[in-house]
Design an enzyme around this catalytic site. Structure first.
Site, short mmCIF file in Angstrom:
data_model
loop_
_atom_site.label_atom_id
_atom_site.label_comp_id
_atom_site.label_asym_id
_atom_site.label_seq_id
_atom_site.Cartn_x
_atom_site.Cartn_y
_atom_site.Cartn_z
N ASN A 11 16.51 -58.59 41.92
CA ASN A 11 16.30 -57.33 41.22
C ASN A 11 17.02 -57.43 39.87
OD1 ASN A 11 16.08 -54.74 40.29
ND2 ASN A 11 17.35 -53.80 41.89
N LYS A 13 16.91 -55.45 37.50
CA LYS A 13 17.23 -54.13 36.93
C LYS A 13 16.77 -54.12 35.46
CE LYS A 13 20.74 -53.66 40.42
NZ LYS A 13 22.05 -53.14 40.84
N GLU A 173 21.65 -51.46 51.37
CA GLU A 173 22.55 -51.64 50.23
C GLU A 173 23.58 -50.50 50.21
OE1 GLU A 173 20.58 -54.11 46.91
OE2 GLU A 173 20.04 -52.05 46.54
N SER A 219 26.54 -56.89 45.84
CA SER A 219 27.50 -57.95 45.52
C SER A 219 27.25 -59.24 46.29
CB SER A 219 28.94 -57.45 45.73
OG SER A 219 29.21 -56.37 44.84
N GLY A 240 21.25 -58.43 42.81
CA GLY A 240 21.26 -57.92 41.44
C GLY A 240 21.88 -58.92 40.49
P1 13P Z 1 24.48 -56.45 42.75
O1 13P Z 1 23.99 -57.69 43.48
O2 13P Z 1 24.64 -56.64 41.30
O3 13P Z 1 25.65 -55.84 43.45
O4 13P Z 1 23.28 -55.38 42.89
C1 13P Z 1 22.74 -55.15 44.12
C2 13P Z 1 21.49 -54.35 43.96
O5 13P Z 1 21.55 -53.18 43.63
C3 13P Z 1 20.22 -55.04 44.18
O6 13P Z 1 19.18 -54.11 44.23
#
Ligand code: 13P
Length: 259
Positions: A11, A13, A173, A219, A240
């Site tokens: 993801n 983002k 999550e 994470s 993420g």
């Molecule tokens: P991180 O891996 O940066 O913590 O983000 C997790 C996330 O929200 C994936 O959708």
């Protein structure tokens, strides 16, 4: 990992414009061995403006990676300025759609009801939803984790045929673990994943409970992915920050297979 086919999704983002996305996809393609693609569904979820570029790169270079989107509206078309519809995504070859990410729930007014509308629309157009659920730190502290995720999952799949539930994905999550470097223990994440599976079995039947894939997200890094995905009942990860660099994401995929 389990008999269900694991799915590891990146993801991104709000990162990477379409040119960076093309470079990323080519770079990941060089670094993937056939083994990862043979044993996992690897999914890239770029921002909307990069979907077409990633799709054409995957196709042209025959990279065995699937395309995902981060969000979708539930209507097929209409006066919804700024929105993107399920048939638009399906036509682009999108296979997975993230629905109800906690950032959308917290920052953009997403509710259990709108999550459900989106999930039904995604399924109607032959794509697979990745439904995000998870408790806040406050909910966890008062022992409300299972109650929270059970309510989210039940609402998300209301009215969805059992066969579609069976092939869907839930990403567990915890909100407090996203982007913080903190995670639950793998045993904790496994227990919550099992609670999610039980809830799905209770409202959609045993086949749906057995078939649905439950990812862990929050994470996830090269150094910890193995702990999570080797747990029975955790069928991959939603990643993420550690998915933003193709070299790091390729290492993470390898680490998931090694365990
Ligand atoms: P991180 O891996 O940066 O913590 O983000 C997790 C996330 O929200 C994936 O959708």
């Amino acid at each position: 990992m389990s008999e269900r086919r694991p799915v590891i999704a990146a993801n991104w983002k709000m990162h990477h414009d379409h040119l960076a996305a093309i470079r990323y996809t080519q770079e990941l393609g060089y670094r993937l061995s056939g083994e990862e693609a043979g044993r996992l569904d690897v999914v890239l979820c770029p921002p909307f403006p990069a979907l077409r570029s990633v799709q054409t790169t995957l196709e042209a270079d025959r990279i065995p990676v699937l395309l995902g989107a981060q969000h979708v509206h539930w209507e097929d078309e209409g006066p919804f300025t700024g929105e993107v519809s399920p048939p638009m995504l399906a036509k682009l070859g999108v296979r997975y759609v993230i629905v109800g990410h906690s950032e959308r729930r917290q920052l953009f007014g997403e509710t259990d009801e709108t999550v459900n509308r989106r999930v039904r629309a995604v399924v109607r157009h032959g794509m697979t939803p990745i439904v995000c659920v998870g408790e806040t730190a406050e909910e966890r502290d008062r022992g409300g984790t299972v109650e929270r995720v059970r309510a989210q999952v039940t609402a998300a799949f209301e009215g969805v045929p059992a066969a579609a539930v069976a092939s869907a994905v839930v990403a567990y999550e915890p909100v407090w673990a996203i982007g913080t470097g903190r995670t639950p223990t793998a045993a904790d994440a496994q227990a919550t994943a099992e609670a999610i599976r039980d809830a799905v079995g209770a409202f959609a039947g045993g086949n749906a409970g057995a078939g649905i894939r439950v990812q862990y997200g929050g994470s996830v890094k090269v150094g910890n992915i193995g702990e999570f995905v080797t747990r029975p009942g955790i069928d991959g990860a939603l990643v993420g920050g550690a998915s933003l660099d193709p070299e790091e994401f390729a290492r993470l995929l390898r680490a998931a297979l090694v365990g």
